[in-house]
Design a protein around this motif. Structure first.
Motif, PDB file in Angstrom:
ATOM      1  N   SER A 142       1.145   4.074  -3.125  1.00 26.75           N
ATOM      2  CA  SER A 142       0.825   5.480  -2.829  1.00 26.75           C
ATOM      3  C   SER A 142       2.035   6.379  -3.079  1.00 26.75           C
ATOM      4  O   SER A 142       1.904   7.481  -3.636  1.00 26.75           O
ATOM      5  CB  SER A 142       0.371   5.627  -1.377  1.00 26.75           C
ATOM      6  OG  SER A 142      -0.757   4.828  -1.118  1.00 26.75           O
ATOM      7  N   LYS A 151       0.823  -1.209   0.000  1.00 24.19           N
ATOM      8  CA  LYS A 151       0.000   0.000   0.000  1.00 24.19           C
ATOM      9  C   LYS A 151       0.859   1.263   0.000  1.00 24.19           C
ATOM     10  O   LYS A 151       0.552   2.238  -0.689  1.00 24.19           O
ATOM     11  CB  LYS A 151      -0.942  -0.006   1.206  1.00 24.19           C
ATOM     12  CG  LYS A 151      -1.969  -1.137   1.172  1.00 24.19           C
ATOM     13  CD  LYS A 151      -2.802  -1.161   2.455  1.00 24.19           C
ATOM     14  CE  LYS A 151      -3.776  -2.341   2.440  1.00 24.19           C
ATOM     15  NZ  LYS A 151      -4.551  -2.432   3.695  1.00 24.19           N
ATOM     16  N   GLY A 173       6.705  10.980  -1.600  1.00 18.73           N
ATOM     17  CA  GLY A 173       6.601   9.702  -2.292  1.00 18.73           C
ATOM     18  C   GLY A 173       7.858   8.868  -2.166  1.00 18.73           C
ATOM     19  O   GLY A 173       7.802   7.646  -1.979  1.00 18.73           O
TER      20      GLY A 173
END
Length: 517
Positions: free
Chosen positions: A349, A345, A383
């Motif tokens: 993302s 996850k 990120g």
């Protein structure tokens, strides 16, 4: 703290994923070594023009101060797994630190470009073992339940090196001299050696394996030749050149020979059978694409700020700071949560955030607001912190203690190869885009000496249209980086989205994790 003789499986209740004081002490040792090794690459890249002036060489000659270091890394990294098993991680780590410090001191004493390159090779032989051995030490110390958390700690110098390097390099060169680019490693290295001597525990046993000479003669020169060919493309401005293709092809053939040999050998230099582990395979593919995109883009940001916007090296480094701040915010959280819910996850993302951040630079112009650009870098940093280390955690968390040395070596080989490929690919694409622009623009963006500019431009103001065309060339190159980031979504989709189950056997769990007493 629980006694080192207590089996890990004897504890009741859910496993503790927090990092205790002892593991943090060990992590501090490894981070110190990583900081020196990684910062040295980016700091030296800032000093290229200075080396040309000081030693009377050209850009190609100065570039060997980086190429020589990279080739030394490539040659020595494959030895790390065998060296750890033969001599123990503490002895190898201390030896690497000593070699790196000696190489740094010698570099500061260099009297010409040849001696500097030779001393950089010595430095690289030490630096090449710091990261893989450090990862082995940390992974074994923390155990599988806390790999994500310790990888987040190790990720700080890995992600911040390309950002802090230009700032530090600019300060040292402007305020002191080029010698301090290397001398700064000496006091840090001495502290790291003393710290490591007391903080790291001697390995309880070493297996004394014989070295796989066939594998060594195939993989080390194969990697070095392949990376030399790839890195030569930046100077050649193309991949279709004998200087690029000949060493790269010979290197690729040697690497292919090693793969054939390793899959048939009982005790290969590097056990490629680890790729039977699905999670490891998916993580390595994800890491390869990510590294190519990340290191390629890292090359573009400072060049844009310096060549198009006219900033100094120091200013360019400061403008990249939002990226580092973003990474520092998310990395510790992602590390801890990866241990609890798996990497999938977070990585997905993080890749989306990186795509959004880098995608902004696709539309960059000669006068784009710094507020927009710094905001995009901050988003990209968020990120980055959610991507790199969770991927590495996925690669290592399912390995047994006996597999960690080979897994760590494999991860570092992939990192070094992918980062070199990324830098070369992006450099060639940028050079091609700049060559297709108006005459003289490549010289301006590259900060070429005024007397090398086209006739009629020497001493004259540079037209605004030139900088806009340069910005467009950078934007077109950023498209490639954004595409590579987007492609990382494909393998990342198959990363575990729940807590990774440990592959430790009863024998592994009965062994003590390597921690300080």
């Amino acid at each position: 703290m629980t006694s080192s003789s207590t089996p890990a499986h004897a504890h009741a209740g859910p496993p503790d994923t927090k990092l205790d004081r002892h593991i943090l002490i060990v992590a501090g040792v490894v981070v110190l070594g990583a900081i020196m090794s990684i910062l040295d690459v980016t700091v030296v890249s800032v000093a290229q023009n200075t080396f040309q002036q000081e030693f009377g060489t050209d850009a190609a000659g100065a570039a060997w101060t980086m190429t020589g270091y990279t080739l030394a890394l490539a040659a020595v990294i494959p030895l790390s797994s065998w060296a750890a098993a033969r001599f123990g991680t503490k002895k190898v780590y201390l030896t690497s630190l000593v070699l790196f410090v000696i190489g740094s001191a010698l570099c500061a004493l260099a009297w010409n470009i040849g001696s500097l390159v030779a001393f950089r090779v010595i430095q690289g032989l030490g630096g090449g073992l710091l990261m893989p051995i450090g990862m082995m030490i940390l992974t074994k110390a923390a155990g599988p339940e806390r790999v994500g958390s310790v990888m987040a700690v190790l990720g700080i110098p890995m992600l911040l090196g390309p950002i802090a390097g230009p700032i530090l390099g600019g300060l040292l060169i402007e305020k002191a001299s080029w010698h301090w680019v290397f001398l700064i490693n000496v006091p840090i290295g001495i502290v790291a050696i003393i710290y490591s001597w007391f903080a790291l525990r001697n390995d309880e046993e070493t297996s004394r394996p014989s070295i796989d000479f066939v594998g060594l003669l195939l993989l080390s020169p194969g990697l070095a030749l392949f990376l030399y060919g790839i890195s030569s493309s930046s100077e050649a401005g193309t991949f279709i050149s004998a200087k690029v293709l000949v060493p790269a092809i010979i290197g690729a053939v040697l690497i292919a020979g090693f793969i054939w040999h390793a899959l048939r050998s009982d005790k290969p230099l590097l056990d490629l059978r680890l790729f039977r582990n699905r999670t490891l395979t998916v993580a390595v593919i994800s890491m390869t694409l990510f590294m190519i995109a990340f290191f390629g883009a890292s090359l573009l940001f400072p060049q844009y700020f310096i060549g198009v916007r006219g900033e100094t090296t120091l200013s360019a480094g400061l403008l990249l700071a939002p990226q580092g701040i973003g990474a520092m915010l998310t990395m510790p959280i992602a590390g801890r949560m990866t241990d609890k819910i798996g990497p999938g996850k977070f990585v997905l993302s993080g890749i989306v955030l990186m795509f959004l951040g880098m995608g902004t630079f696709v539309f960059v112009g000669a006068e784009t607001s710094y507020l927009i650009l710094c905001g995009a870098l901050f988003v990209q940093g968020l990120g980055m912190g959610m991507t790199m280390m969770p991927i590495m955690t996925a690669a290592l968390a399912t390995l047994t203690n006996s597999q960690v040395p080979d897994g760590s070596t494999l991860v570092n080989v992939v990192q070094q190869t992918a980062s070199s490929i990324g830098s070369a690919v992006i450099a060639v694409i940028l050079a091609t885009n700049l060559k297709n622009a108006p005459e003289g623009m490549l010289a301006i963006v590259s900060n070429t000496a005024p007397d090398k500019l086209p006739a009629g431009m020497q001493g004259a103001p540079v037209p605004t249209s030139f900088f806009e065309a340069a910005a467009n060339a950078f934007g077109s190159t950023f498209v490639v980086g954004a595409i590579l980031i987007a492609l990382t979504l494909i393998p990342a989709f198959f990363l575990p989205r729940k807590k990774i189950a440990s592959s430790l056997t009863e024998e592994d769990m009965d062994r003590a994790p390597i921690v300080m007493h």
